[in-house]
Design an enzyme around this catalytic site. Structure first.
Site, mmCIF file in Angstrom:
data_model
loop_
_atom_site.group_PDB
_atom_site.id
_atom_site.type_symbol
_atom_site.label_atom_id
_atom_site.label_comp_id
_atom_site.label_asym_id
_atom_site.label_seq_id
_atom_site.Cartn_x
_atom_site.Cartn_y
_atom_site.Cartn_z
ATOM 1 N N ARG A 141 0.812 -1.217 0.000
ATOM 2 C CA ARG A 141 0.000 0.000 0.000
ATOM 3 C C ARG A 141 0.852 1.276 0.000
ATOM 4 O O ARG A 141 0.492 2.281 0.612
ATOM 5 C CB ARG A 141 -0.965 0.008 1.186
ATOM 6 C CG ARG A 141 -1.954 -1.137 1.201
ATOM 7 C CD ARG A 141 -2.851 -1.122 -0.038
ATOM 8 N NE ARG A 141 -3.740 -2.284 -0.032
ATOM 9 C CZ ARG A 141 -3.494 -3.420 -0.674
ATOM 10 N NH1 ARG A 141 -2.372 -3.551 -1.389
ATOM 11 N NH2 ARG A 141 -4.339 -4.418 -0.639
ATOM 12 N N SER A 192 -11.453 0.461 2.564
ATOM 13 C CA SER A 192 -10.730 -0.070 3.716
ATOM 14 C C SER A 192 -10.021 1.054 4.453
ATOM 15 O O SER A 192 -9.250 1.808 3.857
ATOM 16 C CB SER A 192 -9.713 -1.124 3.272
ATOM 17 O OG SER A 192 -10.367 -2.243 2.717
ATOM 18 N N GLU A 227 -4.949 3.332 6.216
ATOM 19 C CA GLU A 227 -4.796 3.119 4.774
ATOM 20 C C GLU A 227 -5.387 4.301 4.024
ATOM 21 O O GLU A 227 -4.887 4.707 2.979
ATOM 22 C CB GLU A 227 -5.494 1.821 4.344
ATOM 23 C CG GLU A 227 -5.321 1.505 2.880
ATOM 24 C CD GLU A 227 -5.790 0.109 2.500
ATOM 25 O OE1 GLU A 227 -6.184 -0.084 1.337
ATOM 26 O OE2 GLU A 227 -5.760 -0.790 3.365
#
Length: 330
Positions: free
Chosen positions: A185, A234, A304
Protein backbone atom coordinates in the site's frame (compact mmCIF):
# COMPACT_ATOMS: atom_id res chain seq x y z
CA UNK A 1 -22.41 19.87 7.27
CA UNK A 2 -22.68 22.30 10.17
CA UNK A 3 -19.06 23.41 10.35
CA UNK A 4 -18.33 26.85 8.92
CA UNK A 5 -15.60 26.16 6.38
CA UNK A 6 -12.83 28.73 5.95
CA UNK A 7 -11.92 30.63 2.82
CA UNK A 8 -8.31 30.85 1.66
CA UNK A 9 -6.63 34.04 0.38
CA UNK A 10 -6.89 34.06 -3.41
CA UNK A 11 -3.62 32.62 -4.73
CA UNK A 12 -4.28 33.19 -8.42
CA UNK A 13 -3.44 36.95 -8.62
CA UNK A 14 -0.05 36.31 -7.00
CA UNK A 15 1.14 33.87 -9.67
CA UNK A 16 1.73 36.30 -12.52
CA UNK A 17 0.83 36.69 -16.18
CA UNK A 18 1.91 33.18 -17.21
CA UNK A 19 -1.40 31.77 -15.94
CA UNK A 20 -3.09 33.37 -18.97
CA UNK A 21 -1.48 30.62 -21.08
CA UNK A 22 -3.09 27.84 -19.03
CA UNK A 23 -5.78 26.09 -21.06
CA UNK A 24 -7.36 24.24 -18.15
CA UNK A 25 -9.49 25.51 -15.27
CA UNK A 26 -8.06 27.48 -12.34
CA UNK A 27 -10.63 27.97 -9.56
CA UNK A 28 -9.91 29.70 -6.21
CA UNK A 29 -11.50 28.20 -3.07
CA UNK A 30 -13.04 25.23 -4.83
CA UNK A 31 -15.04 23.00 -2.40
CA UNK A 32 -13.59 19.48 -2.30
CA UNK A 33 -16.16 17.52 -0.31
CA UNK A 34 -18.06 16.38 -3.41
CA UNK A 35 -14.79 15.14 -4.93
CA UNK A 36 -14.35 12.44 -2.29
CA UNK A 37 -16.43 9.34 -1.66
CA UNK A 38 -16.68 10.26 2.04
CA UNK A 39 -18.23 13.60 1.03
CA UNK A 40 -16.30 15.60 3.63
CA UNK A 41 -13.59 18.26 3.50
CA UNK A 42 -12.91 21.96 3.11
CA UNK A 43 -11.87 23.97 0.04
CA UNK A 44 -8.74 24.00 -2.11
CA UNK A 45 -6.93 27.34 -2.07
CA UNK A 46 -6.49 26.99 -5.84
CA UNK A 47 -7.94 24.14 -7.86
CA UNK A 48 -6.44 23.17 -11.23
CA UNK A 49 -7.98 20.87 -13.84
CA UNK A 50 -5.49 20.60 -16.76
CA UNK A 51 -6.60 19.94 -20.32
CA UNK A 52 -3.82 17.46 -21.10
CA UNK A 53 -0.31 16.38 -20.14
CA UNK A 54 1.37 19.38 -21.80
CA UNK A 55 -0.95 21.79 -19.96
CA UNK A 56 -0.07 20.09 -16.69
CA UNK A 57 3.66 20.21 -17.44
CA UNK A 58 3.53 23.93 -18.31
CA UNK A 59 1.67 24.71 -15.09
CA UNK A 60 4.06 22.78 -12.85
CA UNK A 61 7.11 24.24 -14.58
CA UNK A 62 5.99 27.80 -13.86
CA UNK A 63 4.41 27.30 -10.45
CA UNK A 64 6.75 28.62 -7.71
CA UNK A 65 8.49 25.77 -5.91
CA UNK A 66 7.36 26.93 -2.46
CA UNK A 67 3.66 26.42 -3.28
CA UNK A 68 2.30 23.10 -2.09
CA UNK A 69 0.79 20.78 -4.72
CA UNK A 70 -1.70 18.02 -3.89
CA UNK A 71 -3.20 15.60 -6.38
CA UNK A 72 -6.76 14.36 -5.85
CA UNK A 73 -8.01 11.50 -8.00
CA UNK A 74 -11.47 9.98 -7.69
CA UNK A 75 -11.27 10.55 -3.94
CA UNK A 76 -12.09 6.97 -2.92
CA UNK A 77 -9.24 6.54 -0.44
CA UNK A 78 -9.11 10.06 0.88
CA UNK A 79 -10.14 12.07 3.94
CA UNK A 80 -9.78 15.83 3.48
CA UNK A 81 -10.03 17.74 6.74
CA UNK A 82 -12.58 20.52 7.23
CA UNK A 83 -10.02 23.32 6.96
CA UNK A 84 -9.23 22.31 3.38
CA UNK A 85 -5.92 22.37 1.53
CA UNK A 86 -3.56 25.28 1.01
CA UNK A 87 -1.63 25.69 -2.22
CA UNK A 88 -2.77 24.00 -5.42
CA UNK A 89 -4.99 20.94 -5.72
CA UNK A 90 -4.82 19.14 -9.07
CA UNK A 91 -7.46 16.80 -10.42
CA UNK A 92 -6.98 15.14 -13.80
CA UNK A 93 -10.19 15.07 -15.88
CA UNK A 94 -11.40 12.05 -17.79
CA UNK A 95 -11.44 14.00 -21.06
CA UNK A 96 -7.66 14.40 -21.15
CA UNK A 97 -6.55 11.51 -18.95
CA UNK A 98 -9.27 8.88 -19.34
CA UNK A 99 -8.22 6.80 -22.35
CA UNK A 100 -7.85 3.02 -22.35
CA UNK A 101 -5.74 1.47 -25.11
CA UNK A 102 -5.42 -2.27 -25.76
CA UNK A 103 -1.85 -2.96 -26.90
CA UNK A 104 -0.09 -5.93 -28.46
CA UNK A 105 1.29 -8.64 -26.20
CA UNK A 106 -1.69 -8.58 -23.81
CA UNK A 107 -0.84 -5.12 -22.54
CA UNK A 108 -3.17 -2.31 -21.55
CA UNK A 109 -2.43 1.41 -21.27
CA UNK A 110 -4.76 3.47 -19.10
CA UNK A 111 -4.95 7.14 -18.18
CA UNK A 112 -4.69 8.12 -14.54
CA UNK A 113 -8.30 9.36 -14.45
CA UNK A 114 -9.77 6.02 -15.53
CA UNK A 115 -11.76 4.20 -12.82
CA UNK A 116 -10.14 0.89 -11.91
CA UNK A 117 -13.32 -1.02 -12.74
CA UNK A 118 -13.23 0.24 -16.35
CA UNK A 119 -9.70 -1.06 -16.80
CA UNK A 120 -10.76 -4.44 -15.44
CA UNK A 121 -13.75 -4.58 -17.78
CA UNK A 122 -11.93 -3.38 -20.90
CA UNK A 123 -9.13 -5.88 -20.31
CA UNK A 124 -11.53 -8.75 -19.79
CA UNK A 125 -13.51 -7.95 -22.93
CA UNK A 126 -10.22 -7.93 -24.88
CA UNK A 127 -9.32 -11.37 -23.56
CA UNK A 128 -6.59 -10.06 -21.25
CA UNK A 129 -6.45 -11.78 -17.87
CA UNK A 130 -4.63 -10.59 -14.75
CA UNK A 131 -6.30 -7.23 -14.27
CA UNK A 132 -9.71 -8.43 -13.09
CA UNK A 133 -8.71 -7.68 -9.46
CA UNK A 134 -9.23 -3.97 -10.22
CA UNK A 135 -12.97 -4.75 -10.24
CA UNK A 136 -12.77 -4.91 -6.45
CA UNK A 137 -11.07 -1.53 -5.97
CA UNK A 138 -13.27 1.59 -5.85
CA UNK A 139 -10.92 4.22 -7.20
CA UNK A 140 -8.95 5.44 -10.19
CA UNK A 141 -5.71 4.37 -11.82
CA UNK A 142 -3.78 7.38 -10.48
CA UNK A 143 -4.59 6.45 -6.91
CA UNK A 144 -3.90 2.77 -7.56
CA UNK A 145 -0.44 3.64 -8.86
CA UNK A 146 0.29 5.82 -5.84
CA UNK A 147 -1.07 3.42 -3.20
CA UNK A 148 -0.10 0.12 -4.88
CA UNK A 149 -3.77 -0.79 -4.66
CA UNK A 150 -4.67 -4.45 -4.63
CA UNK A 151 -7.08 -7.13 -3.50
CA UNK A 152 -7.67 -10.87 -3.77
CA UNK A 153 -3.95 -11.60 -3.74
CA UNK A 154 -2.88 -9.25 -6.56
CA UNK A 155 -1.44 -5.75 -6.29
CA UNK A 156 -0.76 -2.98 -8.80
CA UNK A 157 2.98 -3.72 -8.66
CA UNK A 158 2.34 -7.25 -9.97
CA UNK A 159 0.94 -5.94 -13.25
CA UNK A 160 2.26 -2.42 -13.85
CA UNK A 161 5.14 -2.28 -16.36
CA UNK A 162 5.77 1.45 -16.60
CA UNK A 163 4.03 4.74 -16.06
CA UNK A 164 4.20 8.31 -17.33
CA UNK A 165 4.44 11.20 -14.92
CA UNK A 166 5.04 14.94 -14.80
CA UNK A 167 7.60 16.04 -12.22
CA UNK A 168 7.21 19.04 -9.96
CA UNK A 169 9.66 20.81 -12.31
CA UNK A 170 7.38 20.20 -15.30
CA UNK A 171 9.37 17.41 -16.95
CA UNK A 172 7.45 14.53 -18.57
CA UNK A 173 9.14 11.25 -17.60
CA UNK A 174 8.65 7.50 -17.79
CA UNK A 175 9.14 5.36 -14.68
CA UNK A 176 9.60 1.59 -14.54
CA UNK A 177 7.99 -0.67 -11.98
CA UNK A 178 11.34 -0.97 -10.20
CA UNK A 179 11.77 2.81 -10.03
CA UNK A 180 8.48 3.11 -8.17
CA UNK A 181 9.86 1.12 -5.24
CA UNK A 182 6.52 -0.45 -4.39
CA UNK A 183 5.74 -1.77 -0.92
CA UNK A 184 2.47 -2.82 0.73
CA UNK A 185 0.00 0.00 0.00
CA UNK A 186 2.86 2.38 -0.72
CA UNK A 187 5.06 3.67 -3.54
CA UNK A 188 8.38 5.48 -3.48
CA UNK A 189 8.49 7.26 -6.81
CA UNK A 190 9.83 10.79 -7.36
CA UNK A 191 8.46 13.19 -4.77
CA UNK A 192 5.81 15.50 -6.18
CA UNK A 193 5.40 13.66 -9.50
CA UNK A 194 1.89 13.55 -10.98
CA UNK A 195 1.08 10.22 -12.63
CA UNK A 196 -0.72 10.58 -15.96
CA UNK A 197 -0.96 7.05 -17.39
CA UNK A 198 0.35 3.52 -16.95
CA UNK A 199 0.97 0.38 -19.00
CA UNK A 200 0.03 -3.02 -17.56
CA UNK A 201 1.07 -6.53 -18.51
CA UNK A 202 -1.64 -9.18 -18.52
CA UNK A 203 -1.88 -12.60 -20.13
CA UNK A 204 -4.23 -14.42 -22.45
CA UNK A 205 -7.59 -15.40 -21.03
CA UNK A 206 -11.14 -16.26 -21.98
CA UNK A 207 -13.32 -13.11 -21.87
CA UNK A 208 -16.44 -14.86 -20.57
CA UNK A 209 -14.51 -16.66 -17.85
CA UNK A 210 -12.84 -13.42 -16.70
CA UNK A 211 -16.13 -11.51 -16.74
CA UNK A 212 -17.76 -14.28 -14.71
CA UNK A 213 -15.00 -14.01 -12.12
CA UNK A 214 -15.52 -10.25 -12.03
CA UNK A 215 -19.24 -10.70 -11.42
CA UNK A 216 -18.34 -12.98 -8.53
CA UNK A 217 -16.06 -10.27 -7.12
CA UNK A 218 -18.88 -7.72 -7.42
CA UNK A 219 -21.37 -9.97 -5.66
CA UNK A 220 -18.87 -10.72 -2.92
CA UNK A 221 -18.14 -7.04 -2.33
CA UNK A 222 -21.79 -6.03 -2.29
CA UNK A 223 -22.67 -8.79 0.19
CA UNK A 224 -19.86 -8.00 2.63
CA UNK A 225 -19.02 -4.30 2.20
CA UNK A 226 -21.09 -1.08 2.41
CA UNK A 227 -20.48 -0.26 -1.26
CA UNK A 228 -23.44 2.13 -1.50
CA UNK A 229 -22.49 4.17 1.57
CA UNK A 230 -20.34 7.30 1.76
CA UNK A 231 -17.09 5.55 2.55
CA UNK A 232 -13.40 5.65 1.69
CA UNK A 233 -13.09 1.87 1.47
CA UNK A 234 -10.73 -0.07 3.72
CA UNK A 235 -9.76 2.29 6.52
CA UNK A 236 -6.73 0.59 8.09
CA UNK A 237 -3.92 -1.52 6.70
CA UNK A 238 -3.78 -5.12 7.85
CA UNK A 239 -1.26 -5.44 10.70
CA UNK A 240 1.34 -8.14 10.13
CA UNK A 241 -0.22 -11.49 10.92
CA UNK A 242 -3.70 -10.03 11.50
CA UNK A 243 -6.79 -8.77 9.69
CA UNK A 244 -7.87 -5.26 10.58
CA UNK A 245 -11.57 -6.08 10.58
CA UNK A 246 -11.03 -8.97 12.99
CA UNK A 247 -9.02 -7.04 15.58
CA UNK A 248 -11.54 -4.18 15.34
CA UNK A 249 -14.39 -6.62 15.93
CA UNK A 250 -12.62 -8.16 18.91
CA UNK A 251 -12.06 -4.68 20.37
CA UNK A 252 -15.76 -3.85 20.10
CA UNK A 253 -15.35 -1.42 17.26
CA UNK A 254 -18.01 -2.67 14.84
CA UNK A 255 -20.76 -0.07 14.66
CA UNK A 256 -18.88 2.47 16.84
CA UNK A 257 -20.47 5.86 16.24
CA UNK A 258 -19.43 9.46 16.88
CA UNK A 259 -21.72 12.21 15.67
CA UNK A 260 -22.81 11.34 12.15
CA UNK A 261 -19.91 8.97 11.38
CA UNK A 262 -19.67 5.28 12.10
CA UNK A 263 -17.49 2.18 11.79
CA UNK A 264 -19.75 0.14 9.55
CA UNK A 265 -21.99 -2.54 11.02
CA UNK A 266 -21.57 -4.46 7.78
CA UNK A 267 -17.76 -4.41 7.62
CA UNK A 268 -15.82 -3.18 10.63
CA UNK A 269 -12.87 -1.86 8.61
CA UNK A 270 -15.08 0.58 6.66
CA UNK A 271 -15.61 4.10 8.00
CA UNK A 272 -18.86 5.62 6.77
CA UNK A 273 -20.49 9.02 6.68
CA UNK A 274 -24.06 8.26 7.77
CA UNK A 275 -25.45 11.48 6.33
CA UNK A 276 -23.99 14.93 6.78
CA UNK A 277 -20.90 14.13 8.87
CA UNK A 278 -17.88 16.41 8.77
CA UNK A 279 -14.26 15.31 8.59
CA UNK A 280 -13.79 15.89 12.33
CA UNK A 281 -16.45 13.29 13.13
CA UNK A 282 -15.09 10.79 10.62
CA UNK A 283 -11.48 11.07 11.77
CA UNK A 284 -12.55 10.93 15.42
CA UNK A 285 -14.20 7.56 14.78
CA UNK A 286 -10.99 6.30 13.19
CA UNK A 287 -8.76 7.43 16.06
CA UNK A 288 -11.19 6.00 18.60
CA UNK A 289 -10.98 2.64 16.84
CA UNK A 290 -7.18 2.78 16.89
CA UNK A 291 -7.26 3.31 20.64
CA UNK A 292 -9.71 0.46 21.18
CA UNK A 293 -7.50 -1.93 19.21
CA UNK A 294 -4.35 -0.82 21.00
CA UNK A 295 -6.01 -1.18 24.40
CA UNK A 296 -7.35 -4.66 23.54
CA UNK A 297 -4.47 -6.14 21.53
CA UNK A 298 -1.47 -3.82 21.83
CA UNK A 299 -1.63 -3.41 18.05
CA UNK A 300 -1.23 0.00 16.43
CA UNK A 301 -3.41 0.17 13.36
CA UNK A 302 -2.03 2.23 10.48
CA UNK A 303 -4.37 4.32 8.35
CA UNK A 304 -4.80 3.12 4.77
CA UNK A 305 -7.04 6.09 3.99
CA UNK A 306 -4.96 9.16 3.18
CA UNK A 307 -5.72 12.02 5.57
CA UNK A 308 -4.69 15.51 4.55
CA UNK A 309 -5.44 19.16 5.02
CA UNK A 310 -6.02 21.52 7.92
CA UNK A 311 -8.28 21.24 10.93
CA UNK A 312 -10.87 23.89 11.68
CA UNK A 313 -9.63 25.62 14.87
CA UNK A 314 -11.23 24.07 17.92
CA UNK A 315 -12.01 20.82 16.09
CA UNK A 316 -8.60 19.19 15.93
CA UNK A 317 -8.29 15.42 16.18
CA UNK A 318 -5.31 14.18 18.14
CA UNK A 319 -3.72 10.85 17.37
CA UNK A 320 -4.27 8.54 20.31
CA UNK A 321 -0.56 7.66 20.46
CA UNK A 322 0.45 11.11 21.75
CA UNK A 323 0.36 9.70 25.28
CA UNK A 324 -2.88 11.40 26.31
CA UNK A 325 -6.18 9.52 26.63
CA UNK A 326 -8.20 9.90 23.46
CA UNK A 327 -11.90 10.56 23.99
CA UNK A 328 -12.85 12.30 20.77
CA UNK A 329 -12.99 15.62 22.60
CA UNK A 330 -10.50 18.43 22.09
Amino acid sequence: MNVHLPQWPDLLPTLGSWTAEIRGQLIPNQPLDEMTTLRVGGPAQLFFRPVDEDDLAFFLKHLPAEIRVTVVGLGSNLLIRDGGLDGVVIRLPAKGFGAIDILDGHRVRAGAAVPDVKVATASAEAGIDGLWFYRGIPGGIGGALYMNAGCYGTETRNRMVELRAVTRQGEIITLTNEQMGYLYRKSNGPRGAVFTSATYQGFAGDPEKILTEMRTVTERRESTQPTRAKTAGSTFKNPEGHSSWKVIDEAGGRGFTFGRAQMSEMHSNFLINMGEADAFEVETVGESIRQKVRDKHGIELKWEVRRMGHFVPGREVREFMDGAPFTGAV
